[in-house]
Design a protein around this motif. Sequence first.
Motif, PDB file in Angstrom:
ATOM      1  N   PRO A 187       0.821  -1.194   0.000  1.00  0.00           N
ATOM      2  CA  PRO A 187       0.000   0.000   0.000  1.00  0.00           C
ATOM      3  C   PRO A 187       0.862   1.253   0.000  1.00  0.00           C
ATOM      4  CG  PRO A 187       0.089  -0.947   2.205  1.00  0.00           C
ATOM      5  CD  PRO A 187       0.818  -1.893   1.310  1.00  0.00           C
ATOM      6  N   HIS A 212     -11.097   4.590   1.699  1.00  0.00           N
ATOM      7  CA  HIS A 212     -11.525   3.630   0.667  1.00  0.00           C
ATOM      8  C   HIS A 212     -10.632   3.651  -0.581  1.00  0.00           C
ATOM      9  CE1 HIS A 212     -15.219   2.753   2.847  1.00  0.00           C
ATOM     10  NE2 HIS A 212     -15.390   4.066   3.005  1.00  0.00           N
ATOM     11  N   SER A 213      -9.415   4.172  -0.462  1.00  0.00           N
ATOM     12  CA  SER A 213      -8.551   4.241  -1.653  1.00  0.00           C
ATOM     13  C   SER A 213      -7.523   3.109  -1.672  1.00  0.00           C
ATOM     14  CB  SER A 213      -7.794   5.574  -1.673  1.00  0.00           C
ATOM     15  OG  SER A 213      -6.841   5.599  -0.607  1.00  0.00           O
ATOM     16  N   GLY A 214      -7.337   2.456  -0.499  1.00  0.00           N
ATOM     17  CA  GLY A 214      -6.275   1.449  -0.404  1.00  0.00           C
ATOM     18  C   GLY A 214      -4.947   2.084   0.005  1.00  0.00           C
ATOM     19  N   HIS A 215      -4.840   3.424  -0.036  1.00  0.00           N
ATOM     20  CA  HIS A 215      -3.613   4.102   0.403  1.00  0.00           C
ATOM     21  C   HIS A 215      -3.777   4.478   1.881  1.00  0.00           C
ATOM     22  CE1 HIS A 215      -3.400   4.211  -3.861  1.00  0.00           C
ATOM     23  NE2 HIS A 215      -4.123   5.319  -4.022  1.00  0.00           N
ATOM     24  N   GLY A 274     -10.610   1.855   5.668  1.00  0.00           N
ATOM     25  CA  GLY A 274      -9.156   1.709   5.622  1.00  0.00           C
ATOM     26  C   GLY A 274      -8.490   2.283   6.852  1.00  0.00           C
TER      27      GLY A 274
END
Length: 362
Positions: A187, A212-215, A274
Amino acid sequence: MSKVIFHTAGSGPDAQPGASRPLGPAKDTRGRPLHDLRISVTDRCNFRCTYCMPREVFDANYSFMPHSALLSFEEITRVAGVAAQLGVRKLRLTGGEPLLRKNIETLIAMLAQLRTPDGMPLDITLTTNGTLLAKKARVLKEAGLSRVTVSLDSLDDALFARMSDSQVSPATVLHGIEAAAEAGLAPVKVNMVVRKGLNDQQIIPMARRFRHSGHVLRFIEFMDVGSTNGWNMDEVITGAEILQRIHAEFPVVSLQADYRGEVAARWRYEDGGGEVGVITSVSQPFCGDCTRARLSPEGRLFLCLFATQGHDLRGLIRSGASDQDIAARMAGIWSVRDDNYSEIRGRATVARKKIEMSYIGG
Ligand code: SAM
Ligand code: SF4
Ligand code: SF4
């Protein structure tokens, strides 16, 4: 490189290399192991972030290091290889802007060949301002980079330009972040330095953008690194306050640290959006778990981000020292380390002539 073999006893600065058994992991005076090596590959940058390289100081007359002074890729790899024998498991390339160092992917490929004493590769990461990332993400990944951390202080064009003192748009950095994730450097961690009255209004927009971006977005308290950024405690927003603001908008719950020495306190959004982190070097020091050494572009070893002096390794390397000699020197330096700057921060320490962040890296 050859495997470093010598006595653990007598690993002080004057230790003589012997030939009996592998050196155990290096520990400092507080029992902190040497686990991470941050490698600054250049003191140059294409930004002039006001909190790091204010243009009044880092102007056309500023003397950056000549290329001949920099450690070569072979020399950096040699130091990293010795460090791995002393317990280092994680390397972070930084700067200045590390992607400005020509052929950085060649260095990454060389570092990726290194092994720990039990045969494991090292975890290799890099911190960047993201301007050149879209172009380079794939070659960096192919060379052996594991992940990247990208700095981004604002989503607002004008504020971003003001903070980075550049013409670059945050869209360029966002593009770099997506390219990195697509290349598998995930990530991606996104670092935002928060300076009160300047970009604190961006805390919620940034949280919203990266949920919710995965980052993983991490907020960094503005620090008194170096002696040129005019740091003042009044401009620090603490991690606790940052989290309060986020929690009021997007509820979060605390997460356990992944490993000893992790710098960010981690939280997760209750709705599954996240993770988010805060790096509280000022309000909640984490010196007790600090396992990081730092190598400057010209080969000086620093034991703290707020140090005033480093230990020259380049002279030793260029005088024909063996790996054993270099290991003995590094272990000796680490064994007497007692750094704890953030625990003793005060008016007197802030006024010290400390090394600059753009020289030693974050
Ligand atoms: N140029 C690269 C970048 O900006 O990501 C790598 C080097 S930069 C010195 C590393 C990190 O230090 C960046 O995330 C930057 O925001 C952070 N930083 C620089 N000066 C700081 C300060 N005074 N307080 C807190 N963080 C700082
Ligand atoms: Fe350059 Fe990074 Fe410092 Fe900004 S924080 S001036 S991008 S080294
Ligand atoms: Fe480590 Fe120095 Fe930061 Fe403390 S102040 S956590 S010793 S780098």
